[in-house]
Enzyme design. Structure first.
Site, mmCIF file in Angstrom:
data_model
loop_
_atom_site.group_PDB
_atom_site.id
_atom_site.type_symbol
_atom_site.label_atom_id
_atom_site.label_comp_id
_atom_site.label_asym_id
_atom_site.label_seq_id
_atom_site.Cartn_x
_atom_site.Cartn_y
_atom_site.Cartn_z
ATOM 1 N N ARG A 91 52.027 3.136 61.805
ATOM 2 C CA ARG A 91 51.365 1.866 62.082
ATOM 3 C C ARG A 91 50.681 1.824 63.448
ATOM 4 N NH1 ARG A 91 53.175 -2.759 59.751
ATOM 5 N NH2 ARG A 91 55.107 -1.659 59.322
ATOM 6 N N CYS A 107 45.870 -12.984 39.411
ATOM 7 C CA CYS A 107 46.579 -14.076 38.743
ATOM 8 C C CYS A 107 48.042 -14.164 39.167
ATOM 9 C CB CYS A 107 46.478 -13.882 37.237
ATOM 10 S SG CYS A 107 44.777 -13.761 36.740
ATOM 11 N N TYR A 141 49.204 0.910 56.071
ATOM 12 C CA TYR A 141 49.837 0.270 54.922
ATOM 13 C C TYR A 141 48.889 -0.744 54.280
ATOM 14 C CZ TYR A 141 53.632 2.481 57.412
ATOM 15 O OH TYR A 141 54.392 3.402 58.067
ATOM 16 N N ARG A 156 50.489 -6.613 52.041
ATOM 17 C CA ARG A 156 51.475 -6.954 53.083
ATOM 18 C C ARG A 156 51.760 -8.463 53.173
ATOM 19 N NH1 ARG A 156 50.994 -6.204 57.834
ATOM 20 N NH2 ARG A 156 53.102 -5.537 58.266
HETATM 21 C C1 LIG Z 1 60.583 8.744 57.995
HETATM 22 C C2 LIG Z 1 59.505 7.850 58.516
HETATM 23 N N1 LIG Z 1 58.838 8.224 59.627
HETATM 24 C C3 LIG Z 1 57.834 7.449 60.129
HETATM 25 C C4 LIG Z 1 57.461 6.267 59.517
HETATM 26 C C5 LIG Z 1 56.336 5.477 60.109
HETATM 27 O O1 LIG Z 1 56.747 4.230 60.539
HETATM 28 P P1 LIG Z 1 55.751 3.305 61.363
HETATM 29 O O2 LIG Z 1 54.517 3.164 60.550
HETATM 30 O O3 LIG Z 1 56.481 2.029 61.500
HETATM 31 O O4 LIG Z 1 55.504 3.974 62.673
HETATM 32 C C6 LIG Z 1 58.141 5.842 58.371
HETATM 33 C C7 LIG Z 1 57.771 4.580 57.719
HETATM 34 O O5 LIG Z 1 58.299 4.120 56.765
HETATM 35 C C8 LIG Z 1 59.188 6.664 57.858
HETATM 36 O O6 LIG Z 1 59.850 6.308 56.754
#
Ligand SMILES: Cc1ncc(COP(=O)(O)O)c(C=O)c1O
Length: 418
Positions: free
Chosen positions: A280, A347, A376, A316
């Site tokens: 993220r 819908c 995401y 989201r």
């Molecule tokens: C094993 C693992 N590493 C890294 C991430 C990345 O997380 P973020 O996008 O919150 O940095 C995730 C997200 O689900 C994860 O499951």
């Protein structure tokens, strides 16, 4: 709702004229990414975490377009994957296997085979059963697997329950008791596995630096109970991702140098390398979802704008109640604000992008940008209601580049015509 700061940040990284041009050329809904902002995010991590002791990986699930992966590979990143599909994406993006670590609680045998055949850097093993399966398949293929045990530290990341992954009750990783069992006779039972690391990822949207010393303390406690040969052989600890961004400001919302200090001290104390794998914080603010108002209604004093993006493009808000700022692009909406719902055509009453947000009176055809949709966003999109997924465009120095064409109805329906 949309003040001067938001417009200038949008202009700085995307260029409002470019966004209008992208919507004209490729139509809406449309994902648009900023190469400059992706690189700036990488730079923020690099300047906080000295690369001499920290490997920086990108969590592919956040944003997996081939062109984005190539861009990040060009910045020297490693990659965290959770499926054979993501492995194939990286292969097609030209990323070498020694830069890939493979997590995921449910790796199938064929996925393990694909990872072993490619010769990936590390499997993050998440269960006792997976260790046995990986060992057997490595034996069949007459190869060895580099392994990090994904440890469930039973630490609360103090975030949304759906994105909290390191509490005792969560499905991820192995517990201390399971690790003790696994490692008590490691060399005899897992002769084809080289244990060289540990992996923890406690959740997403972590804002408090204080979560990290807690994780480090539990990891150190675990290292202390490992058989000494295995503890001495540990080369790296992967602390996962989870670095928060603030969806009100689009900025990284955790003190990265603060986390780097905690992890750096750990690395020095234990003489290991550290890895982090944000998704993220590297991609969210580098992407927007463009959508156009189709119809307007009035409901109980609220303006309801039905737009051409939906939960199918960005789930989201519907899934987590996530709040994304939405701003008009290219003028056309100003003046006094009224409470507004921005909803999609799907819908479901849960199909909304924003609810009760202050917005001026909108016009049909108004172009809107949903901010911070780069992580995401597209990767969680779906074809519900037989809606083709949107195109993706990258803004780079040379201008706009189409990096994924819009799906056709044939892409969706063709596979059923057997
Ligand atoms: C094993 C693992 N590493 C890294 C991430 C990345 O997380 P973020 O996008 O919150 O940095 C995730 C997200 O689900 C994860 O499951």
């Amino acid at each position: 709702m949309f003040d001067a700061m938001e417009s200038s940040s949008l202009d700085r990284w995307f260029g409002t004229e470019r966004l209008s041009e992208a919507a004209e050329r490729f139509t809406t809904p449309l994902y648009v990414y900023s190469a400059a902002r992706l690189r700036d995010n990488v730079e923020r991590f690099r300047s906080a975490f000295p690369s001499a002791e920290t490997d920086l990986a990108f969590s592919v699930k956040a944003c997996s377009n081939l062109s984005i992966l190539r861009l990040l590979a060009g910045e020297g990143l490693l990659f965290d994957i959770v499926s054979a599909g993501e492995l194939e994406r990286l292969r097609r993006a030209g990323v070498t296997a020694d830069r890939i670590v493979f997590a995921g609680a449910g790796k199938r045998a064929d996925e393990i085979r694909a990872g072993l055949a490619a010769g990936i850097r590390e499997f993050n093993v998440e269960s006792v059963g997976e260790a046995g399966r990986l060992n057997a398949i490595a034996g069949e293929l007459k190869t060895r697997a580099a392994v990090a045990l994904r440890f469930n530290p039973d630490v609360d990341a103090r975030t949304h329950t759906y994105i909290s992954t390191g509490r005792g009750e969560d499905k991820f990783g192995v517990t201390t008791a399971e690790i003790k069992g696994l490692t008590s006779n490691w060399e005899a039972e897992f002769a084809n596995l080289d244990l060289h690391g540990l992996h923890v990822h406690v959740g997403s949207q972590i804002r408090e630096v204080a979560v990290w010393p807690e994780v480090v303390a539990v990891v150190e406690g675990l290292i202390d109970v490992l058989p000494s040969a295995l503890a001495d052989g540990l080369k790296s600890v992967n602390f996962g991702g989870g670095f928060a961004i603030d969806y009100e400001t689009s900025e990284i919302a955790i003190d990265l140098p603060g986390v780097a200090e905690v992890l750096g001290e750990f690395a020095a104390r234990r003489d290991v390398r550290v890895m982090i794998e944000p998704g993220r914080a590297l991609a969210a603010n580098a992407g927007v979802l463009l959508t156009r108002v189709q119809y307007l209604k009035e409901r109980g004093g609220r303006q309801v704008a039905i737009v051409d993006a939906a939960m199918t493009e960005l789930i989201r808000p519907a899934l987590y109640g996530a709040k994304h700022r939405i701003v008009p692009v290219g003028g056309g909406a100003s003046g006094e604000t009224i409470p507004t719902d921005i909803v999609g055509p799907v819908c479901e009453s849960g199909d909304f992008l924003a609810r009760g947000v202050p917005f001026p009176k909108l016009n049909g055809g108004q172009l809107l940008a949903v901010l911070d949709a780069g992580a995401y966003g597209f990767t969680m999109s779906s074809n519900y209601n037989t809606r083709p997924r949107p195109a993706e465009v990258l803004i780079e120095e040379g201008g706009l580049r189409l990096i994924r064409r819009r799906e056709s109805l044939d892409d969706l329906i063709g596979p059923e015509e057997l």
